[in-house]
Design an enzyme around this catalytic site. Structure first.
Site, PDB file in Angstrom:
ATOM      1  N   ASP A  12       1.483  -4.787   2.060  1.00  0.00           N
ATOM      2  CA  ASP A  12       0.826  -5.986   1.503  1.00  0.00           C
ATOM      3  C   ASP A  12       1.749  -7.202   1.487  1.00  0.00           C
ATOM      4  O   ASP A  12       1.576  -8.106   0.679  1.00  0.00           O
ATOM      5  CB  ASP A  12       0.321  -5.735   0.064  1.00  0.00           C
ATOM      6  CG  ASP A  12      -0.479  -4.454  -0.056  1.00  0.00           C
ATOM      7  OD1 ASP A  12      -1.358  -4.252   0.780  1.00  0.00           O
ATOM      8  OD2 ASP A  12      -0.209  -3.660  -0.973  1.00  0.00           O
ATOM      9  N   HIS A  40      -4.718  -5.605   7.336  1.00  0.00           N
ATOM     10  CA  HIS A  40      -3.974  -6.832   7.558  1.00  0.00           C
ATOM     11  C   HIS A  40      -4.972  -7.993   7.588  1.00  0.00           C
ATOM     12  O   HIS A  40      -5.876  -8.009   8.414  1.00  0.00           O
ATOM     13  CB  HIS A  40      -3.212  -6.781   8.885  1.00  0.00           C
ATOM     14  CG  HIS A  40      -2.022  -5.883   8.843  1.00  0.00           C
ATOM     15  ND1 HIS A  40      -1.284  -5.556   9.953  1.00  0.00           N
ATOM     16  CD2 HIS A  40      -1.427  -5.234   7.812  1.00  0.00           C
ATOM     17  CE1 HIS A  40      -0.291  -4.769   9.611  1.00  0.00           C
ATOM     18  NE2 HIS A  40      -0.366  -4.542   8.317  1.00  0.00           N
TER      19      HIS A  40
END
Length: 425
Positions: A12, A40
């Site tokens: 992340d 993503h």
């Protein structure tokens, strides 16, 4: 030249945006590990995309995107994601390694059953089938894409798989058994869906290297989720390190020349595991969660709230060392603009001693964060493109962290869009 883009922390970190940015000048982008268990998010002129299996180069017209042999390929999710991308007006060139292995429906079921069995001791899995998939891969009972085209071998393999899996399903989980004919039929469906993309990517990549093509390796998650160097056992099931790109993509080890390691201006994590700098006050954590990312700190795959915390210099220094960083990118700096003061974890206190190195998990469990507090900048820094135009407090924050981790922070991201990036040098 081959460049790898990988994460320093728990995942992340904003790798998708950075890969999307570099992909504009790349000939090839390769996903080399992981599966559809993490997303993503990229934002550019084509729209906003939460990619899970697709390489983050799918928005760049002249880029070939490859699913490498190290990826856990969920074919149904691959096709659905491609359909969504095409609806946005994009038509990416996609290749799938013939050596890639297929994530099967029973992997997802077994993932769910095991988390259910573990109860409070569960790993916090996304239940995408990743651990059972990699267990089968290394037990040599996985199914490679090329095996879909050899029906006799495939049938024999499925027979063996059902024998083994049905023992667990019956005696461990007390769940319905697998059916050989049904699994073979599913594999035939998969064959038709994936056939247009299958390629001898080894030869393709070797030729590209000889021709001097620009190749980008895209990793999933980050150092601290690596099964060897991460917070084991609360890790993923494939290596998250840049070095694994050589294996998971089929790149000679001497070819990776640039390793761009991405870290975020604060910390976040999905799932269970040690997280020393975590903000435990829920009100304070929720405030950072809401300000974080382009749509808050909620998982791109699961939608569940991420755990958040202050920047951890100890974990990040370790993360970039393990990756072999040639340079570091800091993302999401703009997300801290609401704070009067910002904490930075500079060390861990364990048994009355302050340490600066990242220990193994059994010691990590006892660690408490040592914080330094810095003054916030309390203004919107989005839209700024020159580092010298940032407030002094912002630059102090970046430069303090740079000194602590011992690696140059060459780029700073101050917004989710592709162009929201500041080059320091």
């Amino acid at each position: 030249m081959v460049r790898a883009i990988v994460g320093a922390n728990w995942g992340d970190e904003g790798k998708g945006k950075i890969t999307d940015m570099f992909a504009a000048d790349a000939d090839i982008v390769i996903r080399f590990q992981g599966g559809a268990n993490a997303g993503h998010t990229i934002i550019n002129k084509h729209g906003r995309f939460a990619l899970h299996l697709m390489p983050s180069g799918v928005c760049s017209e002249n880029t070939t995107n490859i699913i490498g042999n190290g990826v856990a390929l969920d074919i149904d999710k691959f096709i659905k994601e491609l359909d969504d991308i095409k609806k946005a007006g994009l038509n990416p060139k996609l290749l799938v390694s013939e050596r890639c292995q297929i994530l099967m429906p029973y992997h997802i079921m077994l993932d769910e059953y095991e988390e259910e069995r573990l109860g409070k001791a569960a790993f916090g899995s996304t239940k995408s089938g990743i651990a059972p998939f990699f267990s089968d891969k290394y037990a040599k009972i996985g199914i490679q894409v090329n095996e879909l085209f050899d029906e006799e071998t495939l049938k024999a393999k499925i027979k063996n798989i059902c024998t083994l899996k049905n023992l667990s399903l019956k005696y461990v989980y007390n769940k319905p058994l697998l059916d050989e004919d049904e699994l073979f039929g599913k594999c035939m469906e998969y064959r038709e869906k994936i056939k247009p993309f299958v390629c001898d990517t080894h030869t393709y990549i070797q030729n590209a290297i000889k021709e001097g093509k620009e190749i980008l390796l895209e990793g999933q998650l980050g150092t601290l989720k690596d099964p060897d160097f991460g917070i084991y056992p609360m890790v993923t099931s494939s290596s998250t390190l840049a070095g694994y790109g050589c294996v998971g993509a089929g790149i000679p080890a001497n070819q990776i020349k640039d390793i761009v390691v991405v870290t975020k201006a604060y910390s976040s994590a999905v799932g269970a595991g040690e997280f020393v700098s975590e903000i435990l006050d829920e009100k304070e954590a929720q405030e950072l969660r809401i300000h974080g990312g382009d749509k808050g700190e909620f998982g791109a795959t699961t939608g569940r709230p991420r755990r958040v915390g202050w920047f951890d210099c100890v974990a990040t220094r370790y993360g970039v060392e393990c990756q072999g960083a040639t340079r570091v990118v800091m993302t999401a700096l703009d997300c801290l603009s609401y704070l009067d003061e910002i904490k930075i974890c500079t060390g861990y206190e364990v048994d009355g001693e302050v340490i600066k190195h990242f220990p193994t998990t059994h010691i990590l469990k006892k660690c408490k964060p040592v914080f330094k507090t810095m003054k916030g900048w309390k203004c919107d820094i989005r839209g700024i493109r020159n580092y010298s135009d940032l407030p002094q407090e912002t630059r102090d924050y970046v430069e303090f962290i740079e000194k602590e981790i011992g690696f140059p922070i060459e780029m700073v991201s101050n917004g989710p869009e592709r162009e929201a990036i500041i080059f320091r040098n």
